[in-house]
Structures are given as structure tokens and as C-alpha cells.
Motif scaffolding. Structure first.
Motif, PDB file in Angstrom:
ATOM      1  N   UNK A 149       8.665  63.011 -17.203  1.00 13.22           N
ATOM      2  CA  UNK A 149       8.137  63.938 -18.206  1.00 13.22           C
ATOM      3  C   UNK A 149       9.303  64.508 -19.000  1.00 13.22           C
ATOM      4  N   UNK A 150       9.018  64.988 -20.194  1.00 15.07           N
ATOM      5  CA  UNK A 150      10.050  65.750 -20.906  1.00 15.07           C
ATOM      6  C   UNK A 150      10.464  66.962 -20.082  1.00 15.07           C
ATOM      7  N   UNK A 151       9.595  67.378 -19.137  1.00 10.51           N
ATOM      8  CA  UNK A 151       9.931  68.517 -18.284  1.00 10.51           C
ATOM      9  C   UNK A 151      10.911  68.133 -17.184  1.00 10.51           C
ATOM     10  N   UNK A 152      11.286  66.854 -17.116  1.00 11.30           N
ATOM     11  CA  UNK A 152      12.418  66.461 -16.315  1.00 11.30           C
ATOM     12  C   UNK A 152      13.718  66.713 -17.051  1.00 11.30           C
ATOM     13  N   UNK A 153      13.607  67.102 -18.336  1.00 17.25           N
ATOM     14  CA  UNK A 153      14.763  67.431 -19.171  1.00 17.25           C
ATOM     15  C   UNK A 153      14.782  68.912 -19.542  1.00 17.25           C
ATOM     16  N   UNK A 154      13.600  69.444 -19.867  1.00 18.98           N
ATOM     17  CA  UNK A 154      13.497  70.833 -20.314  1.00 18.98           C
ATOM     18  C   UNK A 154      12.294  71.508 -19.646  1.00 18.98           C
ATOM     19  N   UNK A 155      12.420  72.784 -19.269  1.00 18.97           N
ATOM     20  CA  UNK A 155      11.348  73.476 -18.560  1.00 18.97           C
ATOM     21  C   UNK A 155      10.294  74.070 -19.484  1.00 18.97           C
ATOM     22  N   UNK A 156       9.202  74.516 -18.874  1.00 18.78           N
ATOM     23  CA  UNK A 156       8.159  75.244 -19.593  1.00 18.78           C
ATOM     24  C   UNK A 156       7.661  76.371 -18.700  1.00 18.78           C
ATOM     25  N   UNK A 157       7.404  77.515 -19.282  1.00 18.73           N
ATOM     26  CA  UNK A 157       6.920  78.666 -18.531  1.00 18.73           C
ATOM     27  C   UNK A 157       5.652  78.289 -17.759  1.00 18.73           C
ATOM     28  N   UNK A 158       5.626  78.587 -16.482  1.00 23.41           N
ATOM     29  CA  UNK A 158       4.458  78.330 -15.644  1.00 23.41           C
ATOM     30  C   UNK A 158       4.465  76.983 -14.954  1.00 23.41           C
ATOM     31  N   UNK A 159       5.402  76.103 -15.336  1.00 18.40           N
ATOM     32  CA  UNK A 159       5.443  74.756 -14.749  1.00 18.40           C
ATOM     33  C   UNK A 159       6.545  74.629 -13.704  1.00 18.40           C
ATOM     34  N   UNK A 160       6.710  75.670 -12.901  1.00 22.35           N
ATOM     35  CA  UNK A 160       7.843  75.736 -11.979  1.00 22.35           C
ATOM     36  C   UNK A 160       7.923  74.548 -11.034  1.00 22.35           C
ATOM     37  N   UNK A 161       6.863  74.303 -10.279  1.00 23.56           N
ATOM     38  CA  UNK A 161       6.873  73.209  -9.314  1.00 23.56           C
ATOM     39  C   UNK A 161       6.961  71.862 -10.019  1.00 23.56           C
ATOM     40  N   UNK A 162       6.230  71.709 -11.116  1.00 25.81           N
ATOM     41  CA  UNK A 162       6.230  70.466 -11.872  1.00 25.81           C
ATOM     42  C   UNK A 162       7.617  70.172 -12.432  1.00 25.81           C
TER      43      UNK A 162
END
Length: 267
Positions: free
Chosen positions: A145-158
Motif C-alpha cells: 500500500x502507499x501506507x507502506x510509505x506514508x501513514x494516515x491518521x487512524x490506520x495505525x495497525x495497517x
């Protein structure tokens, strides 16, 4: 087989819908037999299998709960045996939660980490062991996921799981390269799939001002990238994480300058 040779057999987890279904069909169109898994949607998996067979490829279907550790690995072993081997393994199954860090329960954390990281480790390891034993090389492809590069509020575990999976794939590129096995992460941004609440929606008709290309992605666009990575033309790609996000990851400073309220701080 070396990774330059044509793949004959692939396994795609969570092949019942979305990116998984599109990937299974794209691989079948390239002449690859496909083992695909489903968690709760058997009907969806059978529909995918029918599409795979329509391309003249073989389809094998199995139920898989990636969070059932280590039994999830036995399912992969079974698919490998039924296919007669595996040349490409696509780790696509995943889950997530939108929960603020201070409210996240340990059970929620464990469910996401078990599904997106620990279960992925087990399944990738079983596929890699089979590839090494066969001596034909192979491809390990993780849908991160792009969240493997940058975080998002509320997606802590993900976010934590996807960062971990990205790191694991880099390590696999180091450890398994000598056996002719490449390891690559595919990091989608917003893709119009059931997981994003966009079942059967046309992403080309959706407006996304925060994405440079102005729309979500199509699952078939992600599948096309994965099919390329499984091809001989992509033999020298390993250890990379390829974002397919319409330019979303480049929006940091631009978006930061445009935000005029603190609403983004809450889920």
C-alpha cells in the motif's frame, strides 16, 4: 527455471474480488495457471475461476484465512501440490481498521498484524521454500500500500503492518536472489474495489482533487503491473516497491500547503 523464464503456475491470495480477481485474470491471459483463494466469498472466487478458465488457463480454488497461523501455510502447500509447483506468488490478502491510536484495542491490532504481516510471512515462506526446492527460481510479489510509505491518521495497525511487509520483501530480495527468486512490492493508492467501498464503480468517473491524476485507480491497472512483474521482461526487478497511486505520494508538501483546517487530525 531462472526468473528470466516464462512462469507457468501462480497463486493469488484473496482472488475473489478487486485487485486479486483482476490479477488472476491478467495472469491467466498471459497463459499462466492460477491457484486463487477466498476467505468469505466462495461465489466470488468461483466467478474468478470461471474467468481464468475462459482464457484457457487452469484454475484451482481454496479457502484461506491468512490470520489462521500457521494453518494458512498448509493451504498454500496444498495449492502448490495441486498446481504441480509455483512460479509466481502474489500475496494480496489484507485487512485494515480506521481507529485512533488511543482507542485501538489489542485484538484489533493483532487481527490486522496477523493478516497483513505475520500471515503474509507464513504464506510467502511456504511459496519460497517450494521455489527453492524446485530450483526454477520464481517471483514473490506482495500487494502492500502507499501506507507502506506514508501513514494516515487512524490506520495505525495497517500502516505498521504494511511498513513491515515492505521491509520483509526487501530482505527476501537479498536472501533469495541467489536462488533466482525476485521479491517486489506493489503499493497501490486508492483503487476502486470492495475494500474501499467502491464495488463496481467506474474510477474514471470519480473526482479526486487530492490525487494528481484526479481519480482513483482501476484494479485492472494494478493487475497489469503485477502481470508485467511476473513476465520475463521484469526479470531484473527485485527489492523495489512500486507505487501505483496516480501521483498521490507526491502530494505531501502540496497538500500540506492547501489544508486550511485541523479536521485531518481525526478519523
Amino acid at each position: 527455471m531462472s526468473i528470466e523464464q516464462e512462469a507457468r503456475r501462480a497463486i493469488v491470495t484473496a482472488g475473489d474480488s478487486g485487485i486479486g480477481r483482476a490479477t488472476a485474470v491478467a495472469l491467466a491471459a498471459a497463459g499462466i495457471d492460477v491457484g486463487l483463494t477466498w476467505h468469505t466469498d466462495r461465489e466470488g472466487a468461483e466467478e474468478t475461476a470461471a474467468e481464468v478458465r475462459a482464457h484457457g488457463a487452469r484454475a484451482v480454488v481454496a479457502q484461506l484465512d491468512v490470520a489462521d497461523i500457521p494453518a494458512c501455510g498448509d493451504v498454500i502447500d496444498g495449492l502448490i501440490a495441486e498446481l504441480g509447483g509455483v512460479d509466481v506468488f502474489v500475496n494480496n490478502a489484507g485487512t485494515g481498521t480506521q481507529t485512533p491510536f488511543l482507542e485501538l484495542t489489542l485484538d484489533q491490532w493483532n487481527q490486522v498484524i496477523d493478516t497483513d504481516l505475520t500471515g503474509a510471512f507464513v504464506c510467502l515462506q511456504r511459496a519460497a521454500r517450494a521455489m527453492v526446492a524446485a530450483g526454477r527460481g520464481g517471483r514473490l510479489i506482495a500487494v502492500t500500500s502507499v501506507h507502506g510509505h506514508q501513514p494516515m491518521v487512524g490506520s495505525n495497525a495497517y500502516d505498521a503492518a504494511k511498513h513491515g511487509l515492505e521491509g520483509l520483501m526487501k530482505n527476501l530480495a537479498l536472501e533469495l536472489g541467489g536462488s533466482g527468486i525476485s521479491a517486489v512490492s506493489v503499493a497501490p493508492g486508492e483503487i476502486a474495489t470492495p475494500m474501499t467501498g467502491q464495488t463496481d464503480e467506474d474510477p474514471h468517473q470519480a473526482d479526486r482533487p487530492g490525487i494528481p491524476l484526479g481519480r482513483p485507480g482501476d484494479a485492472r491497472e494494478v493487475a497489469a503491473l503485477i502481470a508485467f512483474l511476473a513476465s520475463p521482461e521484469a526479470a531484473y526487478i527485485s527489492g523495489a516497491s512500486i507505487a501505483i497511486d496516480g501521483g498521490m505520494l507526491q502530494m505531501g508538501p502540496q497538500a500540506g500547503a492547501a489544508i486550511q483546517s485541523h479536521d485531518w487530525r481525526t478519523v
